[in-house]
Design a protein around this motif. Structure first.
Motif, short mmCIF file in Angstrom:
data_model
loop_
_atom_site.label_atom_id
_atom_site.label_comp_id
_atom_site.label_asym_id
_atom_site.label_seq_id
_atom_site.Cartn_x
_atom_site.Cartn_y
_atom_site.Cartn_z
N LYS A 8 0.92 -1.18 -0.08
CA LYS A 8 0.15 -0.15 0.19
C LYS A 8 1.17 1.23 -0.10
CE LYS A 8 -3.97 -2.24 2.39
NZ LYS A 8 -4.69 -2.35 3.66
N GLU A 9 0.63 2.22 -0.81
CA GLU A 9 1.59 3.31 -1.04
C GLU A 9 1.72 4.01 0.33
OE1 GLU A 9 1.02 5.60 -4.54
OE2 GLU A 9 0.73 3.77 -5.85
N GLU A 10 0.39 4.17 1.12
CA GLU A 10 0.63 4.90 2.37
C GLU A 10 1.64 4.22 3.41
OE1 GLU A 10 -3.21 2.61 3.00
OE2 GLU A 10 -2.25 3.37 1.32
#
Length: 237
Positions: A103-105
């Motif tokens: 997940k890019e977060e």
């Protein structure tokens, strides 16, 4: 939602003496997330044939025009089918599958990886590099011997390109010839030394079942929150 799609073999790439990658062009573009996997369907008539229909992780970024899967080839019927593939051979896939994903977060990631468990990590790191993500990545990658380190060339290139990517190789069955390799297993002391901010990281653990269980226990021992430990076991076949 997973779909069943045919792919044509584009290329085969030898990664180590026993590990090989297979690149395919799909009949239609399928979107997947780094960390997901496919089911290879060599027996199209019987989807429940567990000898010939197996799961392999994507070892390529979803930004690529092709998909790649990678396998340590054994004497199994499934490996025999892979060995027999020639350019333009058609293979049926069910994809994408799996929820142990990048997940890019996630701003800080620690990978604790054994052997062929490197495959989804390659997809994740390649995607991170190509999308210029600022994710801080530390990869601890364990193999029996140096010649079994798959994707070493790519990993070294990516870590040279980005100060956010740090690779630690360990070998367990011999004394390493390369000074960048550490002799021994991934353990609590190694993690605490190489990832001083381990309590801020999301940990991904991929590899053989016993290794995955051992790494899960190490993460718990150093106080990692359960929700920050993502894992999948890779069973050889």
């Amino acid at each position: 939602m997973a779909e069943i799609v045919k792919g044509k073999l584009l290329a085969r790439i030898k990664r180590t003496p026993t590990i090989e990658s297979f690149r395919f062009i799909l009949a239609k573009k399928i979107h997947f997330i780094p960390g997901q996997f496919v089911q290879v369907l060599f027996d199209e008539k019987d989807s429940n044939n567990r000898m010939l229909n197996k799961y392999l992780s994507f070892s390529s970024s979803p930004t690529k025009e092709y998909i790649e899967v990678t396998k340590r080839l054994s004497e199994s019927d499934f490996s025999g089918k892979l060995r027999s593939l020639q350019p333009q051979s058609e293979v049926l896939f069910k994809l994408p599958l799996g929820n142990c994903i990048l997940k890019e977060e996630y701003k800080r990631i620690g990978f604790l990886i054994g052997g062929i468990g490197i495959t989804p990590v390659i997809s994740m790191i390649e995607y991170s590099v190509e999308k210029c993500l600022e994710t801080d990545i530390v990869l601890c990658y364990s193999n029996r011997r140096e010649e079994e380190i798959a994707f070493r060339k790519e990993l070294d290139q990516w870590s040279a390109l980005s100060s956010n990517i740090n690779i630690i190789y360990t070998v367990t069955d011999c004394e390493p010839q390369d000074m960048r390799c550490i002799s021994g297993h991934i353990n609590k002391e190694l993690i605490q030394k190489k990832m001083k901010d381990y309590n801020e990281r999301i940990f991904f653990i991929f590899g053989p079942p016993r290794m995955v269980e051992a790494m899960q226990n190490v993460c718990k021992d150093i106080g990692c929150e359960k929700e920050n430990i993502k894992s999948e076991s890779f069973i050889g076949y």
